[in-house]
Design a protein around this motif. Structure first.
Motif, PDB file in Angstrom:
ATOM      1  N   CYS A  85      29.232  51.821  30.146  1.00 30.46           N
ATOM      2  CA  CYS A  85      28.890  50.953  31.286  1.00 30.46           C
ATOM      3  C   CYS A  85      29.610  49.607  31.200  1.00 30.46           C
ATOM      4  O   CYS A  85      30.047  49.056  32.202  1.00 30.46           O
ATOM      5  CB  CYS A  85      27.391  50.681  31.323  1.00 30.46           C
ATOM      6  N   HIS A  86      29.700  49.054  30.002  1.00 29.81           N
ATOM      7  CA  HIS A  86      30.272  47.708  29.864  1.00 29.81           C
ATOM      8  C   HIS A  86      31.770  47.783  29.654  1.00 29.81           C
ATOM      9  O   HIS A  86      32.239  48.522  28.787  1.00 29.81           O
ATOM     10  CB  HIS A  86      29.660  46.999  28.649  1.00 29.81           C
ATOM     11  N   HIS A  87      32.539  47.089  30.426  1.00 25.10           N
ATOM     12  CA  HIS A  87      33.974  47.075  30.228  1.00 25.10           C
ATOM     13  C   HIS A  87      34.470  45.643  30.031  1.00 25.10           C
ATOM     14  O   HIS A  87      33.765  44.689  30.341  1.00 25.10           O
ATOM     15  CB  HIS A  87      34.708  47.765  31.391  1.00 25.10           C
ATOM     16  N   VAL A  88      35.666  45.557  29.477  1.00 22.52           N
ATOM     17  CA  VAL A  88      36.291  44.242  29.279  1.00 22.52           C
ATOM     18  C   VAL A  88      37.668  44.288  29.914  1.00 22.52           C
ATOM     19  O   VAL A  88      38.259  45.348  30.085  1.00 22.52           O
ATOM     20  CB  VAL A  88      36.448  43.892  27.784  1.00 22.52           C
ATOM     21  N   PHE A  89      38.186  43.128  30.239  1.00 24.78           N
ATOM     22  CA  PHE A  89      39.544  43.025  30.763  1.00 24.78           C
ATOM     23  C   PHE A  89      40.477  42.858  29.568  1.00 24.78           C
ATOM     24  O   PHE A  89      40.333  41.923  28.804  1.00 24.78           O
ATOM     25  CB  PHE A  89      39.655  41.827  31.706  1.00 24.78           C
ATOM     26  N   SER A  90      41.362  43.799  29.407  1.00 21.90           N
ATOM     27  CA  SER A  90      42.257  43.733  28.258  1.00 21.90           C
ATOM     28  C   SER A  90      43.545  43.035  28.667  1.00 21.90           C
ATOM     29  O   SER A  90      44.258  43.485  29.558  1.00 21.90           O
ATOM     30  CB  SER A  90      42.552  45.168  27.773  1.00 21.90           C
ATOM     31  N   GLU A  91      43.814  41.902  28.005  1.00 20.69           N
ATOM     32  CA  GLU A  91      45.037  41.145  28.321  1.00 20.69           C
ATOM     33  C   GLU A  91      46.263  41.997  28.037  1.00 20.69           C
ATOM     34  O   GLU A  91      47.252  41.967  28.758  1.00 20.69           O
ATOM     35  CB  GLU A  91      45.087  39.878  27.457  1.00 20.69           C
TER      36      GLU A  91
ATOM     37  N   THR B 135      32.907  39.998  46.664  1.00 23.05           N
ATOM     38  CA  THR B 135      34.088  40.464  45.954  1.00 23.05           C
ATOM     39  C   THR B 135      35.103  39.342  45.843  1.00 23.05           C
ATOM     40  O   THR B 135      35.385  38.663  46.820  1.00 23.05           O
ATOM     41  CB  THR B 135      34.716  41.638  46.734  1.00 23.05           C
ATOM     42  N   THR B 136      35.588  39.103  44.621  1.00 25.51           N
ATOM     43  CA  THR B 136      36.593  38.053  44.433  1.00 25.51           C
ATOM     44  C   THR B 136      37.928  38.687  44.066  1.00 25.51           C
ATOM     45  O   THR B 136      37.985  39.825  43.600  1.00 25.51           O
ATOM     46  CB  THR B 136      36.168  37.092  43.315  1.00 25.51           C
ATOM     47  N   VAL B 137      38.980  37.932  44.260  1.00 30.73           N
ATOM     48  CA  VAL B 137      40.328  38.447  43.985  1.00 30.73           C
ATOM     49  C   VAL B 137      40.980  37.561  42.946  1.00 30.73           C
ATOM     50  O   VAL B 137      40.986  36.333  43.078  1.00 30.73           O
ATOM     51  CB  VAL B 137      41.177  38.439  45.284  1.00 30.73           C
ATOM     52  N   VAL B 138      41.468  38.164  41.878  1.00 28.86           N
ATOM     53  CA  VAL B 138      42.229  37.419  40.865  1.00 28.86           C
ATOM     54  C   VAL B 138      43.630  38.003  40.860  1.00 28.86           C
ATOM     55  O   VAL B 138      43.814  39.202  40.636  1.00 28.86           O
ATOM     56  CB  VAL B 138      41.581  37.581  39.465  1.00 28.86           C
ATOM     57  N   GLU B 139      44.608  37.167  41.104  1.00 26.29           N
ATOM     58  CA  GLU B 139      45.948  37.668  41.416  1.00 26.29           C
ATOM     59  C   GLU B 139      46.585  38.490  40.300  1.00 26.29           C
ATOM     60  O   GLU B 139      46.902  39.646  40.466  1.00 26.29           O
ATOM     61  CB  GLU B 139      46.870  36.491  41.780  1.00 26.29           C
ATOM     62  N   ASP B 140      46.763  37.884  39.106  1.00 21.67           N
ATOM     63  CA  ASP B 140      47.531  38.623  38.093  1.00 21.67           C
ATOM     64  C   ASP B 140      46.605  39.412  37.185  1.00 21.67           C
ATOM     65  O   ASP B 140      46.426  39.109  36.009  1.00 21.67           O
ATOM     66  CB  ASP B 140      48.388  37.642  37.261  1.00 21.67           C
ATOM     67  N   ARG B 141      46.015  40.405  37.760  1.00 17.10           N
ATOM     68  CA  ARG B 141      45.015  41.179  37.040  1.00 17.10           C
ATOM     69  C   ARG B 141      45.002  42.568  37.665  1.00 17.10           C
ATOM     70  O   ARG B 141      45.200  42.738  38.865  1.00 17.10           O
ATOM     71  CB  ARG B 141      43.643  40.494  37.257  1.00 17.10           C
ATOM     72  N   GLN B 142      44.791  43.589  36.829  1.00 14.31           N
ATOM     73  CA  GLN B 142      44.668  44.941  37.359  1.00 14.31           C
ATOM     74  C   GLN B 142      43.271  45.456  37.082  1.00 14.31           C
ATOM     75  O   GLN B 142      42.902  45.584  35.937  1.00 14.31           O
ATOM     76  CB  GLN B 142      45.677  45.879  36.671  1.00 14.31           C
ATOM     77  N   PRO B 143      42.417  45.865  37.934  1.00 17.97           N
ATOM     78  CA  PRO B 143      42.624  45.749  39.376  1.00 17.97           C
ATOM     79  C   PRO B 143      42.442  44.293  39.840  1.00 17.97           C
ATOM     80  O   PRO B 143      41.765  43.520  39.206  1.00 17.97           O
ATOM     81  CB  PRO B 143      41.527  46.640  39.961  1.00 17.97           C
TER      82      PRO B 143
END
Lengths: 350, 588
Positions: B182-188, B214-222
């Protein structure tokens, strides 16, 4: 009357009003003329509805004993108002279902600029130095304009007395205050829901209490500015004063301030207008009369002159005609004479 | 026209009567919608108003009942072959899209409107054509775009409390990902979100990243960080469905709106959680957190210069030793205190001086704000509202206002602990220091009381006769010891009370207030004047002081008129208006 005339009268009447002195009524919460006015602070969150204040008021003012005794709390089920035998009543309100009820004591609020005193034309009500609004029954005529004027519907009347009815309302125990004692209700309250003191100090105390108990009280002191400020102040627990049957729409203008403008015009209307307008009317009427008379004489003179002229002309024409006639006769006679003379001459020649 | 006046009057009269009739019908509909338990109170109301993004709406928003549709379609196998896929498309990764019949690619207003109209009305028409009961098929807009729907929402927000979390974690014990399910992290490194590999790396509650919109962060996937609503539905419901599809006997979570959000269903879930969590189970959400911690500014402060030299040893407000394990047990989720992140409060947000990221709430304010549930003082103030505390605390100032009480939390270190604290404050806070700080905290907390205690029973007077004002009533005989013991009884389970009632005299100060704490407190009449004065003062006179104190406590505890004494045949606590209940009337 001609339109122009009418408008002119209106203008004169209006201008006369502006020259009158206008009555000024103070609208600030601290009326400068009463620095030592006392007041009472009622804290609705402290009142338990025990009615000891009603009992004390009844006893201190020698009012007749009521039908139900003061420790009968069942009377609180109905909402009551002050009447000829009760200067003050306590009512029970339930602002939020399921929460404990809140009680409020109703009595004269002893306004800084009382509407009753303003409406009374015999000065039966006076705002005293102590802050109390006191009633003098000896000058009262029983018109009950005070009952109409009071924004809180407090004064009651002894309708059942035929010969000496009085207006009945709380006196703030003015005689007791002069003796240095507390009003009867304040002394009797077991919870000190009623606090007596100088109005300014009570306001400070009220706001301190509101600030110290964040979220408990409505952030407003009722009576600080209502109807120009009253000596009786109330603070109440949330939700609102309206939930305790208190009128939140009264505004901050005192009753005298609301009526002073119109009342200041009364002397002008009653005194100046009849004289001024009658005078103007009389002057213009007289002017018209004189004009009529002058016209008549002018017309008569004109007629007389005209007839005189006509007669003169006639006489002239007549004499002229007579002269002309005479001349014609003379000319005819001369002609006839000449003709006869000529005939006579010619006869001779033959 | 002929009889014109009479006709107009007749028409007006008729119109007035009809109008009145219409007006009386209006409230009826609303009343219906609010009746509890009826079909009109629902948890599955989805308000379709996406067209708002393109400008003012020309039609009222559509009230769509999700559970009603899934239930109805569930009975029509031919129309529900793809189940959720009947309305929700899947993207190329097989992930279900939450918009209706579309992905999240931007589209023009007309296309969006047509997506809804063609698909909704089309399906309704198909079902009607098959002889089934279906939704509005007419061309009239009002069938769906109704301005006055006769349903209202009773949807409750979902909290994954410790018990629910325990049940979920138990399902993943043998799984590969464990917390990462369930828990995820954003991996650089990879530039994507990946399942959290270890418990220690779980960032915490979903709400820390997934907010209201919903927010948008530009240099990030997704690029998009879905709103909490979309994220939760997208992950929770799909997982529940997959689990249910996997096997007949596997317990799976709800897939309907009401199953999670309906108040009755939530009650049922809570009851099941109580049963499913075995007695004595460790409900603690484990993330490698310490049992004890020191609450202190994250950055070491430079020591002030005193007499030309930096002051030494540490000269500042003592840090606060904190029993983290105990507080975890007293709260349902981590979010109760860690409201925005599980990282240090004061590192970036609530610095001692205040920072933009923390809304300029300084560290001191964050810890002491009385009206904020996540601050220490705020949560404690909420606890003081309980009846067993409110009797005294209702009349007292809330929060950390009494400077003589700072030491209750800011423990003054004694002996060699002084040097340890000084050394700790000289270093910044960090993971490597956490273990040492935990040891220090547990030592500093060693002397704290677990429960409220007061003087020995023989030193507590059994009765106190209050008669200095007796005039119309007899002196009042106060059952003093009974009251003190019953208050202690009410506080016996509260460690919060024990920690703050640090001395024997502390409990006495509830009534014996505004005076130095002592076994023999001063008389009330020493400060409260016997006669009420004509000058307005905040301090009441003696009669009002007695009545306010006693009646105030009874009202705040809610025991007015109720029997509290556990002895048989005990009389109820006298009501405020029952004078004779506390003091008999004097016979004249």
């Amino acid at each position: 009357m001609k339109r122009r005339h009418f408008l002119g009268l209106l203008g004169a009447a209006g201008v006369s009003l502006s020259t009158g002195v206008s009555a000024k009524a103070a609208s600030s919460a601290d009326v400068k003329g009463l620095p030592n006015a006392n007041g009472v602070l009622f804290d609705a969150s402290r009142c338990i509805g025990c009615r000891k204040c009603e009992a004390a008021c009844n006893q201190v003012n020698d009012l007749p004993k009521p039908a139900k005794p003061f420790d009968d709390l069942a009377v609180l089920e109905a909402v009551r108002r002050t009447d000829a035998k009760s200067y003050t009543v306590v009512n029970k309100y339930t602002p939020e279902a399921g929460r404990p009820p809140v009680f409020r004591k109703i009595q004269c609020n002893h306004c800084m600029e009382p509407a009753c005193a303003s409406a009374c034309f015999v000065t039966a009500f006076k705002k005293m130095e102590t802050g109390a609004v006191v009633y003098d029954p000896s000058v009262c005529v029983g018109c009950r304009y005070c009952m109409v004027a009071c924004p809180f519907n407090i004064p009651a009347y002894e309708y059942d007395k035929a010969l000496t009815p009085r207006v009945m309302k709380c006196t703030l125990c003015h005689p007791r205050i002069l003796e240095g004692k507390l009003p009867g209700c304040v002394e009797a309250c077991p919870k000190e829901a009623l606090t007596f003191g100088k109005r300014r100090e009570l306001l400070n105390l009220a706001w301190d209490r509101i600030g110290a108990n964040a979220g408990r009280y409505v952030e407003h002191v009722y009576g600080e500015r209502e109807m120009g400020g009253t000596s009786w102040l109330t603070i109440a627990p949330k939700p609102s004063f309206a939930a305790l049957g208190m009128d939140e729409g009264l505004g901050v203008a005192s009753a005298p301030e609301l009526t002073s403008g119109a009342l200041a015009a009364v002397p002008a209307v009653a005194g100046i207008w009849p004289v001024l307008l009658t005078g103007l009317y009389a002057i213009s009427k007289r002017k018209e009369k004189i004009a009529e008379a002058e016209k008549k004489t002018a017309v008569d003179a004109a007629i007389a002159k005209a007839s005189a002229d006509a007669e003169a002309k006639l006489a002239e024409e007549l004499s002229k005609a007579e002269v002309a006639n005479k001349r014609r006769i003379e000319v005819e006679v001369k002609k006839a004479l000449e003709a006869a003379h000529k005939e006579a001459e010619g006869g001779e020649d033959a | 026209m002929k009889n014109g006046k009479r006709r107009i009057k007749a028409v007006l009269a008729a119109a007035a009567i009809c109008g009145l009739g219409g007006l009386t019908a209006l409230p009826g509909g609303r009343v219906l919608a609010n009746q509890q338990g009826s079909d009109k109170l629902r948890a599955d109301i989805v308000t379709i108003d996406e067209m708002q993004a393109y400008g003012a709406l020309s039609q009222p928003k559509v009230v769509f009942l999700h559970d009603k549709h899934t239930t109805a379609l569930g009975k029509q196998k031919d129309f529900y072959k793809k189940e959720c896929g009947a309305c929700h498309l899947s993207d190329k990764d097989g992930k279900m899209q939450l918009g209706y019949m579309r992905g999240d690619e931007p589209m023009p207003a007309g296309k969006l409107r047509d997506t809804f109209h063609e698909n909704c009305i089309g399906c309704h028409k198909d079902m009607a054509g098959a002889g089934q009961k279906a939704g509005p098929t007419d061309v009239q807009c009002k069938g769906c775009h109704t301005a006055t729907p006769d349903v209202s929402s009773n949807r409750q927000p979902v909290t994954v409390d410790k018990r629910l979390h325990f049940r979920h974690a138990a399902t993943q014990e043998k799984a590969e990902n464990k917390c990462g399910a369930c828990h995820h992290v954003f991996s650089e490194k990879t530039g994507r979100t990946v399942p959290a590999p270890k418990p220690e790396e779980v960032p915490g509650s979903c709400s820390y990243c997934h907010g209201e919109t919903t927010t948008v962060v530009e240099d990030r996937q997704p690029k998009q960080i879905r709103s909490l609503r979309l994220a939760a539905h997208g992950e929770c419901v799909t997982c529940h469905k997959a689990t249910a599809a996997a096997g007949k006997d596997v317990a799976a979570g709800p897939v309907t709106c009401a199953g999670c959000h309906g108040p009755l269903d939530q009650k049922a879930v809570a009851e099941t959680s109580m049963k499913k969590a075995p007695a004595g189970a460790d409900l603690r959400i484990k993330r490698g957190q310490p049992d004890f911690a020191m609450v202190r500014p994250a950055v070491a402060e430079a020591a002030p210069m005193v007499d030309g030299k930096p002051a030494a040893p540490y000269a500042g407000m003592s840090p606060v030793p904190f029993d983290h394990k105990y507080h975890e047990a007293k709260n349902e989720t981590c979010v109760s205190c860690h409201h925005a992140a599980l990282t240090s409060c004061s590192a970036r947000c609530h610095t001692p001086a205040g920072a933009r990221e923390g809304g300029f709430v300084t560290l001191e304010a964050a810890m002491h704000k009385v009206d904020a549930g996540q601050s220490c003082a705020g949560c404690h103030a909420t606890a003081q509202k309980k009846p067993e505390c409110a009797g005294c605390h209702d009349a007292m100032a809330k929060g950390a206002t009494n400077v003589s009480q700072c030491g209750s939390c800011h423990a003054t270190p004694e002996g060699d602990l002084k040097d340890a604290v000084a050394a700790m404050m000289a270093r910044p806070a960090g993971k490597d220091a956490a273990a040492a700080e935990a040891g220090l905290a547990s030592k500093l907390l060693a002397g704290k009381r677990e429960a409220t205690a007061t003087f020995p029973i023989d030193d507590i007077p059994q009765t106190v006769t209050i008669g200095s004002l007796a005039k119309d009533y007899e002196p009042s005989v106060l059952p003093h010891r009974k009251i003190v013991l019953s208050m202690l009884e009410g506080l016996k389970d509260s460690r919060l009370a024990g920690a703050f009632h640090a001395t024997d005299a502390a409990l006495c100060q509830g009534c014996h207030h505004n005076s130095p704490a002592s076994k023999t407190p001063p008389r009330c009449g020493n400060c409260h004047p016997a006669v009420e004065s004509t000058a307005a003062t905040p301090r009441p006179a003696l009669k009002a002081a007695y009545h306010s104190q006693c009646m105030g406590c009874h009202t705040a505890m809610g025991i007015d008129g109720k029997v509290v004494d556990k002895a048989p045949g005990a009389k109820p606590v006298p009501k405020a208006t029952d004078c004779a209940g506390c003091h008999k009337e004097k016979k004249q």
